[in-house]
Design an enzyme around this catalytic site. Structure first.
Site, PDB file in Angstrom:
ATOM      1  N   LYS A  61     -31.351  26.344 -64.400  1.00 14.52           N
ATOM      2  CA  LYS A  61     -29.916  26.403 -64.094  1.00 14.52           C
ATOM      3  C   LYS A  61     -29.746  27.106 -62.757  1.00 14.52           C
ATOM      4  CE  LYS A  61     -26.830  29.261 -66.370  1.00 14.52           C
ATOM      5  NZ  LYS A  61     -26.316  30.118 -65.274  1.00 14.52           N
TER       6      LYS A  61
ATOM      7  N   GLU B 167     -17.735  29.009 -66.126  1.00 17.84           N
ATOM      8  CA  GLU B 167     -17.539  30.410 -66.516  1.00 17.84           C
ATOM      9  C   GLU B 167     -16.177  30.917 -66.063  1.00 17.84           C
ATOM     10  OE1 GLU B 167     -20.836  32.979 -65.649  1.00 17.84           O
ATOM     11  OE2 GLU B 167     -19.735  34.796 -66.233  1.00 17.84           O
TER      12      GLU B 167
HETATM   13  O1  KIV Z   1     -26.964  34.626 -66.890  1.00 16.52           O
HETATM   14  C1  KIV Z   1     -26.246  34.282 -67.844  1.00 16.52           C
HETATM   15  O2  KIV Z   1     -26.253  34.879 -68.927  1.00 16.52           O
HETATM   16  C2  KIV Z   1     -25.360  33.145 -67.650  1.00 16.52           C
HETATM   17  C3  KIV Z   1     -24.352  32.858 -68.718  1.00 16.52           C
HETATM   18  C4  KIV Z   1     -23.264  33.839 -68.673  1.00 16.52           C
HETATM   19  C5  KIV Z   1     -23.855  31.473 -68.664  1.00 16.52           C
HETATM   20  O3  KIV Z   1     -25.433  32.485 -66.648  1.00 16.52           O
END
Ligand code: KIV
Length: 271
Positions: free
Chosen positions: A120, A189
């Site tokens: 991600k 988010e």
């Molecule tokens: O790093 C994380 O925990 C996240 C979530 C808040 C989606 O990116």
């Protein structure tokens, strides 16, 4: 119990099918072997090795300090525990922005050394070259728009994003671009629920929300927040399912008392 426990292994394809069927996707963060095993056994669909480990595990104020090596360490620990969930590892700050070759190298290290199933990263149009290059190597990419904590020093605060029309429009465009580029899903988010629902309706890839209302395809929370391990973090979007801070503190108080009073160990608790 999850109705989806019959799925042997969650893949990006399974998530797409869930969106198509209108079934909500569950995602939680995990950073270590023990917790990941519990979450996986409970049937959560996706485990995110988030760069929030920087806050939750290491006590930093922001997500910026965590390194690629540290993310790989957390990722590998989670992967070792998981039998069913899809494991996604965050690309940390500085490992993918502005240099698509470096982005690919970072993603390859995460896939090879942590054994992750996907990565991600945060941002839209400004990181498209990195996304394209990572995808060209066959690595699935999840996008992340709205409040993107790696840009906290640009935003200045952790308040709700995209309340103004111009930012909302840019977010919609970015979501469509991420889909076009080939991302398999997007995290939204802390944005208005109406906007998040509009994005989820407009694009066909799954949209997972955190502080983005119920009109999206799934939800993600930081596990330590929803279990009440973090003590003072209580944003409006967070539902706390346990107060583990107090439970753990109570248990430790009892242990201290038992040792000091010579109650522990008793005759049966020794060899
Ligand atoms: O790093 C994380 O925990 C996240 C979530 C808040 C989606 O990116």
């Amino acid at each position: 119990m999850s109705v989806h426990k019959d799925i042997k292994r969650v893949t990006t394809h399974v998530l797409q099918e869930m969106k198509t069927r209108g079934e909500k996707i569950t995602m939680l963060t995990a950073y270590d072997y023990s917790m990941a095993g519990i979450l996986d056994d409970a049937g959560v669909d996706v485990l995110l090795v988030g760069d929030s480990a920087s806050n939750v595990m290491a006590g930093h104020e922001t997500t910026l300090p965590i390194t690629l090596d540290q993310m790989i360490y957390h990722g590998a620990s989670v992967v070792r525990a998981v039998k069913r969930a899809l494991v996604i590892v965050d690309l940390p700050f500085g490992s993918y922005q502005g240099n698509s070759r470096a982005a690919l190298d970072s993603a390859v290290r995460i896939m090879k050394e942590a054994g992750a199933h996907a990565v991600k990263l945060e941002g839209g149009a400004e990181v498209q070259e990195s996304i394209k290059r990572i995808l060209s190597a066959g690595v699935p990419v999840m996008g992340h728009l709205g409040l993107t904590p790696q840009s906290i020093y640009k935003f200045g605060t952790y308040t709700v994003r995209a309340k103004e029309e111009a930012e909302a429009e840019k977010l919609l465009e970015d979501a469509e671009l991420l889909q076009e580029l080939g991302c398999f899903a997007i995290v939204l988010e802390k944005i208005p629920a109406k906007l998040a629902a509009k994005v989820a309706e407009k694009i066909w890839i799954p949209v997972i929300g955190i502080g983005a209302g119920g009109g999206v395809d799934g939800q993600v929370l930081v596990t330590h927040d929803m279990l009440g391990i973090t003590k003072d973090f209580r944003p409006r979007f967070l539902r706390r399912y346990l107060d583990l801070y107090e439970s753990i503190k109570g248990a430790v108080n009892q242990y201290i008392e038992d040792v000091r009073s010579r109650d522990f160990p008793n005759d049966k608790e020794q060899y």
